[in-house]
Design a protein around this motif. Structure first.
Motif, PDB file in Angstrom:
ATOM      1  N   UNK A  13       0.805  -1.212   0.000  1.00 42.59           N
ATOM      2  CA  UNK A  13       0.000   0.000   0.000  1.00 42.59           C
ATOM      3  C   UNK A  13       0.842   1.267   0.000  1.00 42.59           C
ATOM      4  N   UNK A  14       2.137   1.143   0.296  1.00 40.74           N
ATOM      5  CA  UNK A  14       3.042   2.291   0.269  1.00 40.74           C
ATOM      6  C   UNK A  14       3.974   2.158  -0.934  1.00 40.74           C
ATOM      7  N   UNK A  15       4.985   1.314  -0.798  1.00 38.49           N
ATOM      8  CA  UNK A  15       5.949   1.090  -1.882  1.00 38.49           C
ATOM      9  C   UNK A  15       5.466   0.032  -2.871  1.00 38.49           C
ATOM     10  N   UNK A  16       4.674  -0.902  -2.379  1.00 44.14           N
ATOM     11  CA  UNK A  16       4.225  -2.035  -3.191  1.00 44.14           C
ATOM     12  C   UNK A  16       2.696  -2.024  -3.226  1.00 44.14           C
ATOM     13  N   UNK A  17       2.130  -2.007  -4.440  1.00 47.69           N
ATOM     14  CA  UNK A  17       0.658  -1.964  -4.516  1.00 47.69           C
ATOM     15  C   UNK A  17      -0.001  -3.240  -3.991  1.00 47.69           C
ATOM     16  N   UNK A  18      -1.148  -3.068  -3.356  1.00 48.54           N
ATOM     17  CA  UNK A  18      -1.998  -4.209  -3.048  1.00 48.54           C
ATOM     18  C   UNK A  18      -2.562  -4.703  -4.377  1.00 48.54           C
ATOM     19  N   UNK A  19      -3.009  -5.955  -4.443  1.00 53.32           N
ATOM     20  CA  UNK A  19      -3.587  -6.436  -5.712  1.00 53.32           C
ATOM     21  C   UNK A  19      -4.754  -5.558  -6.149  1.00 53.32           C
ATOM     22  N   UNK A  20      -4.819  -5.307  -7.458  1.00 52.80           N
ATOM     23  CA  UNK A  20      -5.928  -4.543  -8.015  1.00 52.80           C
ATOM     24  C   UNK A  20      -6.109  -4.942  -9.471  1.00 52.80           C
ATOM     25  N   UNK A  21      -7.304  -4.713  -9.986  1.00 54.60           N
ATOM     26  CA  UNK A  21      -7.601  -4.971 -11.397  1.00 54.60           C
ATOM     27  C   UNK A  21      -7.121  -3.770 -12.208  1.00 54.60           C
ATOM     28  N   UNK A  22      -6.278  -4.008 -13.208  1.00 59.81           N
ATOM     29  CA  UNK A  22      -5.677  -2.921 -13.983  1.00 59.81           C
ATOM     30  C   UNK A  22      -6.649  -2.273 -14.965  1.00 59.81           C
ATOM     31  N   UNK A  23      -7.741  -2.963 -15.300  1.00 57.63           N
ATOM     32  CA  UNK A  23      -8.739  -2.376 -16.195  1.00 57.63           C
ATOM     33  C   UNK A  23     -10.108  -2.930 -15.834  1.00 57.63           C
ATOM     34  N   UNK A  24     -11.133  -2.314 -16.366  1.00 60.43           N
ATOM     35  CA  UNK A  24     -12.501  -2.744 -16.072  1.00 60.43           C
ATOM     36  C   UNK A  24     -12.768  -4.163 -16.570  1.00 60.43           C
ATOM     37  N   UNK A  25     -12.075  -4.596 -17.604  1.00 57.72           N
ATOM     38  CA  UNK A  25     -12.283  -5.933 -18.149  1.00 57.72           C
ATOM     39  C   UNK A  25     -11.273  -6.964 -17.683  1.00 57.72           C
ATOM     40  N   UNK A  26     -10.402  -6.606 -16.758  1.00 58.63           N
ATOM     41  CA  UNK A  26      -9.372  -7.536 -16.287  1.00 58.63           C
ATOM     42  C   UNK A  26     -10.002  -8.684 -15.503  1.00 58.63           C
ATOM     43  N   UNK A  27      -9.554  -9.902 -15.792  1.00 61.18           N
ATOM     44  CA  UNK A  27     -10.059 -11.085 -15.097  1.00 61.18           C
ATOM     45  C   UNK A  27      -9.239 -11.410 -13.860  1.00 61.18           C
ATOM     46  N   UNK A  28      -8.023 -10.861 -13.782  1.00 64.43           N
ATOM     47  CA  UNK A  28      -7.129 -11.181 -12.674  1.00 64.43           C
ATOM     48  C   UNK A  28      -6.398  -9.927 -12.207  1.00 64.43           C
ATOM     49  N   UNK A  29      -5.911 -10.001 -10.985  1.00 61.47           N
ATOM     50  CA  UNK A  29      -5.161  -8.903 -10.372  1.00 61.47           C
ATOM     51  C   UNK A  29      -3.675  -9.243 -10.398  1.00 61.47           C
ATOM     52  N   UNK A  30      -2.840  -8.230 -10.578  1.00 63.17           N
ATOM     53  CA  UNK A  30      -1.401  -8.469 -10.534  1.00 63.17           C
ATOM     54  C   UNK A  30      -0.931  -8.658  -9.096  1.00 63.17           C
TER      55      UNK A  30
END
Length: 149
Positions: A13-30
């Motif tokens: 949440x600071x240096x490293x993002x929590x998982x999130x969907x990169x686009x509205x159509x994304x099926x998975x989170x990075x």
């Protein structure tokens, strides 16, 4: 559904993002590498990369699956060592990603790099019935390539 994510590192949440969907159509989170220094994976070797998170799925009707990032796999030959990681609904430990380098040169994972994808999907737990015979199909017992492809 709500996916509960617990940060196991203050970097999430600071240096490293929590998982999130990169686009509205994304099926998975990075999923991102959560580590203090770079890790080099020699050609043909495997390394376990921590993500710094744990998750809580809402129940046994869901599973979290870890898949390769296409860019890493195609460009560098780096993908999950077990092909697809399975995170059961009752697992509460850190998500670790075992990466295999099948490329021809070493690959270095930097802190916060995107290393895999996390997909949440429904599960059907089948009731197993042992039988003496199976119903017949056109394909039958045809194996690899039996459909002409």
């Amino acid at each position: 559904m709500i996916l509960k994510v617990k940060a196991l590192s203050p970097k999430i949440g600071a240096e490293i993002p929590a998982p999130f969907y990169a686009s509205a159509g994304a099926a998975a989170m990075d999923l991102h590498a959560c580590m203090d220094e770079a890790v080099t994976i020699p050609a043909g070797a495997r390394r376990v990369i921590p993500t710094g998170i744990a998750i809580a799925l809402p129940g046994p009707e869901y599973v979290a699956l870890i898949f390769a990032r296409s860019g890493l796999g195609i460009k560098h030959g780096v993908a999950p060592a077990n092909c697809v990681g399975v995170i059961d609904s009752d697992y509460r430990g850190e998500i670790l990603v075992g990466l295999q380098n099948s490329g021809e040169s070493e690959y270095t994972v930097q802190p916060a790099d995107r290393i895999a994808q996390l997909m949440i999907t429904p599960v059907i737990q089948a009731e197993v019935a042992l039988v003496d015979e199976l119903d017949q199909t056109v394909r039958g017992v045809g194996r690899f390539g039996s459909t002409g492809q």
